[in-house]
Write a protein that holds these residues in place. Structure first.
Motif, PDB file in Angstrom:
ATOM      1  N   ASP A 123       6.915 -24.984   9.980  1.00  0.00           N
ATOM      2  CA  ASP A 123       7.962 -24.078   9.505  1.00  0.00           C
ATOM      3  C   ASP A 123       9.061 -24.945   8.895  1.00  0.00           C
ATOM      4  N   ILE A 124       9.064 -25.032   7.581  1.00  0.00           N
ATOM      5  CA  ILE A 124      10.010 -25.905   6.878  1.00  0.00           C
ATOM      6  C   ILE A 124      11.338 -25.163   6.733  1.00  0.00           C
ATOM      7  N   LYS A 125      12.392 -25.702   7.332  1.00  0.00           N
ATOM      8  CA  LYS A 125      13.665 -24.982   7.385  1.00  0.00           C
ATOM      9  C   LYS A 125      14.365 -24.922   6.027  1.00  0.00           C
ATOM     10  N   HIS A 126      14.065 -25.868   5.143  1.00  0.00           N
ATOM     11  CA  HIS A 126      14.609 -25.844   3.783  1.00  0.00           C
ATOM     12  C   HIS A 126      13.425 -25.985   2.825  1.00  0.00           C
ATOM     13  N   LEU A 127      13.102 -24.909   2.116  1.00  0.00           N
ATOM     14  CA  LEU A 127      11.857 -24.870   1.346  1.00  0.00           C
ATOM     15  C   LEU A 127      11.763 -25.948   0.273  1.00  0.00           C
ATOM     16  N   GLY A 153       5.258 -12.567  -1.054  1.00  0.00           N
ATOM     17  CA  GLY A 153       4.950 -11.153  -1.212  1.00  0.00           C
ATOM     18  C   GLY A 153       5.609 -10.474  -2.384  1.00  0.00           C
ATOM     19  N   THR A 154       6.336 -11.243  -3.198  1.00  0.00           N
ATOM     20  CA  THR A 154       7.008 -10.657  -4.350  1.00  0.00           C
ATOM     21  C   THR A 154       6.764 -11.521  -5.585  1.00  0.00           C
ATOM     22  N   PRO A 155       6.940 -10.946  -6.788  1.00  0.00           N
ATOM     23  CA  PRO A 155       6.795 -11.752  -8.011  1.00  0.00           C
ATOM     24  C   PRO A 155       7.772 -12.929  -8.042  1.00  0.00           C
ATOM     25  N   GLU A 156       8.985 -12.720  -7.510  1.00  0.00           N
ATOM     26  CA  GLU A 156       9.979 -13.800  -7.488  1.00  0.00           C
ATOM     27  C   GLU A 156       9.509 -14.958  -6.608  1.00  0.00           C
ATOM     28  N   ALA A 157       8.915 -14.612  -5.468  1.00  0.00           N
ATOM     29  CA  ALA A 157       8.394 -15.654  -4.579  1.00  0.00           C
ATOM     30  C   ALA A 157       7.255 -16.412  -5.238  1.00  0.00           C
ATOM     31  N   LEU A 158       6.392 -15.688  -5.939  1.00  0.00           N
ATOM     32  CA  LEU A 158       5.283 -16.355  -6.628  1.00  0.00           C
ATOM     33  C   LEU A 158       5.789 -17.275  -7.722  1.00  0.00           C
ATOM     34  N   ALA A 159       6.841 -16.859  -8.415  1.00  0.00           N
ATOM     35  CA  ALA A 159       7.409 -17.705  -9.459  1.00  0.00           C
ATOM     36  C   ALA A 159       7.915 -19.012  -8.866  1.00  0.00           C
ATOM     37  N   TRP A 160       8.562 -18.927  -7.686  1.00  0.00           N
ATOM     38  CA  TRP A 160       9.028 -20.148  -7.022  1.00  0.00           C
ATOM     39  C   TRP A 160       7.847 -21.026  -6.625  1.00  0.00           C
ATOM     40  N   GLN A 175       3.940 -15.461   3.302  1.00  0.00           N
ATOM     41  CA  GLN A 175       4.703 -14.550   4.143  1.00  0.00           C
ATOM     42  C   GLN A 175       5.063 -13.312   3.337  1.00  0.00           C
ATOM     43  N   ALA A 176       4.888 -12.130   3.934  1.00  0.00           N
ATOM     44  CA  ALA A 176       5.142 -10.896   3.193  1.00  0.00           C
ATOM     45  C   ALA A 176       5.573  -9.781   4.132  1.00  0.00           C
ATOM     46  N   PHE A 177       6.313  -8.811   3.572  1.00  0.00           N
ATOM     47  CA  PHE A 177       6.798  -7.639   4.309  1.00  0.00           C
ATOM     48  C   PHE A 177       6.078  -6.421   3.732  1.00  0.00           C
ATOM     49  N   PHE A 178       5.299  -5.763   4.578  1.00  0.00           N
ATOM     50  CA  PHE A 178       4.528  -4.591   4.158  1.00  0.00           C
ATOM     51  C   PHE A 178       5.298  -3.329   4.530  1.00  0.00           C
ATOM     52  N   LYS A 179       5.762  -2.611   3.488  1.00  0.00           N
ATOM     53  CA  LYS A 179       6.534  -1.384   3.688  1.00  0.00           C
ATOM     54  C   LYS A 179       5.790  -0.202   3.082  1.00  0.00           C
ATOM     55  N   GLU A 180       5.930   0.940   3.724  1.00  0.00           N
ATOM     56  CA  GLU A 180       5.307   2.153   3.202  1.00  0.00           C
ATOM     57  C   GLU A 180       5.808   2.404   1.783  1.00  0.00           C
ATOM     58  N   GLY A 181       4.879   2.687   0.872  1.00  0.00           N
ATOM     59  CA  GLY A 181       5.225   2.930  -0.517  1.00  0.00           C
ATOM     60  C   GLY A 181       5.046   1.718  -1.402  1.00  0.00           C
ATOM     61  N   THR A 182       5.205   0.522  -0.838  1.00  0.00           N
ATOM     62  CA  THR A 182       5.034  -0.706  -1.630  1.00  0.00           C
ATOM     63  C   THR A 182       3.988  -1.638  -1.031  1.00  0.00           C
ATOM     64  N   GLU A 184       0.729  -1.574  -0.961  1.00  0.00           N
ATOM     65  CA  GLU A 184      -0.392  -1.913  -1.848  1.00  0.00           C
ATOM     66  C   GLU A 184       0.024  -2.970  -2.863  1.00  0.00           C
ATOM     67  N   ARG A 185       1.230  -2.832  -3.405  1.00  0.00           N
ATOM     68  CA  ARG A 185       1.722  -3.814  -4.369  1.00  0.00           C
ATOM     69  C   ARG A 185       1.887  -5.176  -3.701  1.00  0.00           C
ATOM     70  N   THR A 186       2.402  -5.171  -2.476  1.00  0.00           N
ATOM     71  CA  THR A 186       2.550  -6.422  -1.732  1.00  0.00           C
ATOM     72  C   THR A 186       1.190  -7.063  -1.490  1.00  0.00           C
ATOM     73  N   ALA A 187       0.217  -6.259  -1.099  1.00  0.00           N
ATOM     74  CA  ALA A 187      -1.140  -6.786  -0.883  1.00  0.00           C
ATOM     75  C   ALA A 187      -1.708  -7.381  -2.161  1.00  0.00           C
ATOM     76  N   GLU A 188      -1.482  -6.720  -3.287  1.00  0.00           N
ATOM     77  CA  GLU A 188      -1.970  -7.238  -4.565  1.00  0.00           C
ATOM     78  C   GLU A 188      -1.357  -8.603  -4.870  1.00  0.00           C
ATOM     79  N   THR A 189      -0.075  -8.734  -4.571  1.00  0.00           N
ATOM     80  CA  THR A 189       0.596 -10.011  -4.807  1.00  0.00           C
ATOM     81  C   THR A 189      -0.008 -11.103  -3.941  1.00  0.00           C
ATOM     82  N   ILE A 190      -0.228 -10.794  -2.675  1.00  0.00           N
ATOM     83  CA  ILE A 190      -0.859 -11.765  -1.782  1.00  0.00           C
ATOM     84  C   ILE A 190      -2.274 -12.083  -2.254  1.00  0.00           C
TER      85      ILE A 190
END
Length: 276
Positions: A123-127, A153-160, A175-182, A184-190
């Motif tokens: 767990d790297i405290k400073h990415l 889990g987001t396009p911004e995270a993937l860009a980094w 690492q990702a946050f799975f929320k109702e409504g999004t 499927e999109r989060t899964a696609e990103t992963i």
């Protein structure tokens, strides 16, 4: 066995992650806590990585040394000699815990200690340190035994992530946050980066469980934390000690096959009882 192969093994029971080592009877993130995790027969030990003012990677969770060493200083502003001269408090520290003979270990010491004995979640405290940590892991020939992780889990995270170099060849956990409504999109990103494992948070366990078949088909295992401070939906270690079926059992039934806990002995006893 390689870390990736162990996690991918369909015949294994739920993997147990000892958070900051098995620290109930040793200072967290210490070599003694790591040895206790190995002795306990757990699969993975989670450790927190920082870097000293003189460039040495070491193991500590907090932004200061107050809780674990009784010194109100920022470790990144200290040399490794200063850091490792301090003794660690027992367990999770604080003024109520006695000092021990254990000291803050370096990442190099840790990797030598765990070699061939237990897998390690870093767990790297400073990415921004990710490439430096990856270089040390590769230098020591430990790429098959550790993972690196970062938000994914987001396009911004993937860009980094796309701008990182030097981490290829080391197992990566998104690492990702799975929320109702999004969800499927989060899964696609992963799925677009296909990490060997996903550390998941969720608004409801059913939201995450609904994405499990797609992730499993792609060879992505699910890791969830039941740590009291960061757990989701009340599925905590404390609740699990009172009713393990309602927490750990429910998670396993939902497809979660890796659980990080501050109660690894209790989780192991529960898993073994289920398999008896």
């Amino acid at each position: 066995m390689k870390y990736i192969d162990h996690i991918a093994d369909p015949s294994r029971p739920c993997a147990i992650v000892a958070h900051r080592g098995a620290w109930l009877h040793a200072p967290e993130n210490s070599l003694a806590a790591i040895e206790a995790a190995i002795a306990g027969g757990y699969d993975i030990v989670e450790l927190d990585i920082r870097q000293s003012a003189d460039g040495v990677l070491f193991i500590l969770h907090d932004d200061t040394l107050m809780r674990m060493a009784g010194v109100d200083r920022i470790p990144e502003e200290m040399t490794i000699a200063e850091i490792t001269s301090l003794r660690l408090r027992m367990a999770d520290g604080g003024p109520g815990q006695p000092f021990t003979t254990e000291t803050v270990p370096t990442l190099e010491q840790v990797l030598e200690t765990v070699r061939g004995r237990i897998f390690v979640d870093l767990d790297i405290k400073h990415l921004e340190m990710m490439e430096v940590v990856a270089a040390k892991v590769k230098e020591m020939g430990m790429a098959d035994q550790v993972d690196l992780k970062a938000p994914a889990g987001t396009p911004e995270a993937l860009a980094w992530l796309s701008g990182r170099s030097g981490i290829d060849g080391i197992p990566f956990m998104g690492q990702a946050f799975f929320k109702e409504g999004t969800a499927e999109r989060t899964a696609e990103t992963i799925l677009s980066i296909k990490p060997f494992m996903c550390e998941a948070k969720f608004d409801r366990l059913e939201t995450l469980a609904g994405q499990h078949p797609r992730l499993r088909e792609a060879g992505i295992s699910l890791w969830v934390n039941t740590l009291d401070p960061v757990s989701c939906c009340g599925l905590t270690d404390s609740a699990a000690l009172a009713d393990p079926d309602a927490v750990w059992g429910r998670m396993m039934a939902s497809g979660i096959s890796v659980i990080q806990t501050d109660q690894p002995a209790a989780l192991k006893a529960y898993i073994e009882a289920r398999r008896a």
